[in-house]
Scaffold this active site. Structure first.
Site, PDB file in Angstrom:
ATOM      1  N   ASP A 197      30.105  27.945  -4.155  1.00 42.16           N
ATOM      2  CA  ASP A 197      30.005  26.831  -3.198  1.00 42.16           C
ATOM      3  C   ASP A 197      28.961  25.795  -3.616  1.00 42.16           C
ATOM      4  O   ASP A 197      28.337  25.163  -2.776  1.00 42.16           O
ATOM      5  CB  ASP A 197      29.687  27.346  -1.778  1.00 42.16           C
ATOM      6  CG  ASP A 197      30.659  28.423  -1.345  1.00 42.16           C
ATOM      7  OD1 ASP A 197      31.859  28.212  -1.550  1.00 42.16           O
ATOM      8  OD2 ASP A 197      30.215  29.467  -0.847  1.00 42.16           O
ATOM      9  N   LYS A 227      31.527  22.534  -7.051  1.00 44.25           N
ATOM     10  CA  LYS A 227      32.171  22.394  -8.361  1.00 44.25           C
ATOM     11  C   LYS A 227      33.406  21.508  -8.300  1.00 44.25           C
ATOM     12  O   LYS A 227      33.644  20.706  -9.190  1.00 44.25           O
ATOM     13  CB  LYS A 227      32.563  23.773  -8.905  1.00 44.25           C
ATOM     14  CG  LYS A 227      31.371  24.649  -9.203  1.00 44.25           C
ATOM     15  CD  LYS A 227      31.801  26.022  -9.680  1.00 44.25           C
ATOM     16  CE  LYS A 227      32.406  26.891  -8.603  1.00 44.25           C
ATOM     17  NZ  LYS A 227      31.476  27.355  -7.570  1.00 44.25           N
ATOM     18  N   GLY A 269      37.417  28.131  -3.192  1.00 41.22           N
ATOM     19  CA  GLY A 269      37.823  26.995  -2.361  1.00 41.22           C
ATOM     20  C   GLY A 269      37.107  25.777  -2.902  1.00 41.22           C
ATOM     21  O   GLY A 269      35.942  25.566  -2.611  1.00 41.22           O
ATOM     22  N   HIS A 270      37.780  25.014  -3.729  1.00 37.54           N
ATOM     23  CA  HIS A 270      37.135  23.846  -4.344  1.00 37.54           C
ATOM     24  C   HIS A 270      37.500  22.579  -3.559  1.00 37.54           C
ATOM     25  O   HIS A 270      38.645  22.144  -3.557  1.00 37.54           O
ATOM     26  CB  HIS A 270      37.538  23.735  -5.824  1.00 37.54           C
ATOM     27  CG  HIS A 270      36.969  24.855  -6.644  1.00 37.54           C
ATOM     28  ND1 HIS A 270      37.209  25.018  -7.982  1.00 37.54           N
ATOM     29  CD2 HIS A 270      36.137  25.868  -6.295  1.00 37.54           C
ATOM     30  CE1 HIS A 270      36.544  26.083  -8.416  1.00 37.54           C
ATOM     31  NE2 HIS A 270      35.897  26.615  -7.404  1.00 37.54           N
ATOM     32  N   GLN A 325      33.588  30.667  -8.103  1.00 38.93           N
ATOM     33  CA  GLN A 325      32.466  31.462  -7.593  1.00 38.93           C
ATOM     34  C   GLN A 325      31.177  31.001  -8.298  1.00 38.93           C
ATOM     35  O   GLN A 325      31.039  29.827  -8.559  1.00 38.93           O
ATOM     36  CB  GLN A 325      32.713  32.984  -7.774  1.00 38.93           C
ATOM     37  CG  GLN A 325      33.797  33.543  -6.862  1.00 38.93           C
ATOM     38  CD  GLN A 325      35.200  33.303  -7.379  1.00 38.93           C
ATOM     39  OE1 GLN A 325      35.494  33.629  -8.512  1.00 38.93           O
ATOM     40  NE2 GLN A 325      36.068  32.775  -6.556  1.00 38.93           N
TER      41      GLN A 325
HETATM   42  P1  IMP Z   1      35.964  38.632  -3.221  1.00 44.19           P
HETATM   43  O1  IMP Z   1      35.878  38.011  -4.565  1.00 44.19           O
HETATM   44  O2  IMP Z   1      36.870  37.912  -2.289  1.00 44.19           O
HETATM   45  O3  IMP Z   1      36.246  40.100  -3.253  1.00 44.19           O
HETATM   46  O4  IMP Z   1      34.506  38.516  -2.545  1.00 44.19           O
HETATM   47  C1  IMP Z   1      33.360  39.142  -3.125  1.00 44.19           C
HETATM   48  C2  IMP Z   1      32.108  38.373  -2.743  1.00 44.19           C
HETATM   49  O5  IMP Z   1      32.129  37.102  -3.388  1.00 44.19           O
HETATM   50  C3  IMP Z   1      31.970  38.069  -1.252  1.00 44.19           C
HETATM   51  O6  IMP Z   1      30.595  38.055  -0.923  1.00 44.19           O
HETATM   52  C4  IMP Z   1      32.544  36.675  -1.117  1.00 44.19           C
HETATM   53  O7  IMP Z   1      32.026  36.001   0.004  1.00 44.19           O
HETATM   54  C5  IMP Z   1      32.071  36.060  -2.418  1.00 44.19           C
HETATM   55  N1  IMP Z   1      32.950  34.990  -2.885  1.00 44.19           N
HETATM   56  C6  IMP Z   1      34.162  35.121  -3.448  1.00 44.19           C
HETATM   57  N2  IMP Z   1      34.662  33.934  -3.789  1.00 44.19           N
HETATM   58  C7  IMP Z   1      33.736  33.027  -3.453  1.00 44.19           C
HETATM   59  C8  IMP Z   1      33.664  31.595  -3.592  1.00 44.19           C
HETATM   60  O8  IMP Z   1      34.548  30.938  -4.134  1.00 44.19           O
HETATM   61  N3  IMP Z   1      32.539  31.007  -3.106  1.00 44.19           N
HETATM   62  C9  IMP Z   1      31.513  31.719  -2.563  1.00 44.19           C
HETATM   63  N4  IMP Z   1      31.545  33.051  -2.436  1.00 44.19           N
HETATM   64  C10 IMP Z   1      32.640  33.695  -2.876  1.00 44.19           C
END
Ligand code: IMP
Length: 424
Positions: free
Chosen positions: A13, A16, A40-41, A222
């Site tokens: 977040d 990007k 989520g970009h 991420q």
């Molecule tokens: P997962 O990848 O959905 O399994 O989530 C694993 C961890 O990464 C959790 O704490 C999510 O909130 C975090 N996370 C996954 N994708 C994103 C992202 O695009 N932005 C911020 N946090 C993320």
């Protein structure tokens, strides 16, 4: 030509999507290399706010090729929705989007397993976005996954059923409901949409682009502190979010990496569970959340907020080989009288440490320095010459600590609100 990489240095977040969108005119090809619809970009332009999950952020530029690499995991249901919402905006993604044959598919039963796993962890849950990311990468590394190229094989349906059955057996171990039949129609409809796209061995496509001297930008998802190897394990995502992930997720050799743009916010946020040394659970944290509109673009969850952490940022720069820093959301700090920045950690093992401990879960007492705030609206600024003195001092402090230049500063959500520095 080399591949430039753009990625997040914090917990995701960092903004990007907007930066890729701004940099896209300098490139011919934009490629996603890891993650999936957990991302989520967000992009904002012409009064439109749009969030992309699987599709690279160059999609709004019709003359640029967008590639979803082999390292990405794709959910056909979400992909179909993304395509439809782009079409509603008048974008025709079939013209400039290519998918890797080797990218793995997220099945409805992967989503179900994600939920089952989180449910079983109780208070220790990761705070996953529940998009099925972890279980899909588990099947990939466990050599059970289904790839996009498999859709065209006669045995596809059989393979699908066998994997779903395996997942249902696993769910039974968790004592979790495993009926996914109501989601399958949508999933297969999504597959039909995927089939209507160019599906290729994108490793050839990307390397051929480089051979032809085309400029390629790899777009990370991420953030580094969510990397499966170097993040705050186990509170991480299931892919390599770092520069090395661009090599394995696109099929490019390490010596083909050029610039590495490291994006960070002027403060820190985190969604989901896990350690966060500079977290503010007070009214200052609430103010950061409000001013920065810190609510997840994928899940809508309120983000946890805290001060900038230079110890972890320095670590991220090292792991990624960052060459250029990009600071986002500087405008969010405009109301603060003073701004705190963590410059060292006090841990159980060290009075003052400049390194991340093995486990961020241990009690860390961040050591801060206080910098004066600029207390001015910077959202309308168009050149770095107009930066308030305190903002310059803040930028210089970060640059000196990280020994890297901040080449872009974002001062608002719009495409136009970004200031380039070090222009001759
Ligand atoms: P997962 O990848 O959905 O399994 O989530 C694993 C961890 O990464 C959790 O704490 C999510 O909130 C975090 N996370 C996954 N994708 C994103 C992202 O695009 N932005 C911020 N946090 C993320």
């Amino acid at each position: 030509m080399k591949v430039d990489v753009l990625l997040g240095l914090q917990w995701g977040d960092e903004g990007k999507g907007k930066v890729v969108d701004v940099l896209t005119p300098r490139y011919d090809l934009i490629a996603r290399f890891q993650g999936g619809p957990n991302a989520g970009h967000s992009l904002e332009f012409n009064e439109i706010k749009h969030v992309l999950h699987t599709i690279p952020s160059g999609i709004f530029h019709p003359d640029k090729l967008n590639v979803i690499g082999n390292g990405v995991v794709i959910d056909p249901v979400i992909f179909k929705k993304e395509i439809e919402s782009l079409e509603r905006l008048g974008v025709d993604p079939r013209k400039n989007l290519v998918l890797s044959k080797k990218a793995h598919l997220i099945l409805p039963s992967h989503r179900m397993l994600d939920a089952a796993s989180e449910h079983s962890k109780g208070k220790a849950k990761i705070g996953s976005t529940l998009k099925g990311i972890g279980p899909t990468y588990m099947d990939k590394t466990g050599r059970n996954g289904i790839r996009i190229g498999d859709i065209f094989q006669a045995s596809f349906e059989e393979k699908y059923r066998a994997l779903v059955e395996k997942h249902q057996q696993l769910a039974a171990l968790y004592d979790y409901p495993s009926d996914i039949s109501d989601q399958e129609k949508e999933w297969f409809a999504g597959l039909e949409v995927i089939k209507s796209f160019r599906i290729e061995a994108t490793e050839y496509l990307v390397n051929e682009a480089l051979r032809k001297e085309e400029r390629v930008l790899a777009e990370g998802a991420q953030g580094t502190l969510l990397d499966i190897d170097f993040g705050s394990y186990p509170f991480v995502t299931s892919s390599n979010t770092v520069t090395a992930g661009a090599c394995t997720g696109l099929g490019i050799a390490p010596n083909k990496i050029g610039k590495v743009y490291g994006i960070f916010k002027a403060y820190c946020t985190r969604v989901g569970s896990g350690p966060f040394p500079t977290e503010l659970e007070d009214s200052t944290g609430d103010l950061l959340r409000k001013q920065g509109n810190e609510f997840g673009s994928t899940t809508g969850r309120p983000r946890r907020t805290g001060w900038l952490d230079l110890v972890s940022l320095k670590y991220s720069c090292m792991i990624n080989g960052v060459t250029d820093l990009i600071l986002t959301k500087a405008d969010v700090l405009s109301d603060f009288d003073s701004i705190m920045v963590a410059v060292a950690y006090r841990t159980s093992e060290a009075e003052t440490s400049l390194e991340l401990p093995y486990s961020l879960e241990e009690t860390i007492d961040p050591q801060y320095i206080e910098l004066p705030g600029w207390k001015a609206d910077i959202t309308q600024i168009t050149s770095e010459n107009e930066f308030p003195e305190e903002l310059n001092a803040y930028l210089n402090f970060i640059e000196e600590y990280l020994e890297l230049p901040i080449t872009l500063v974002s001062v608002g959500p719009n495409r136009s609100q970004i200031i380039e520095r070090y222009i001759d």
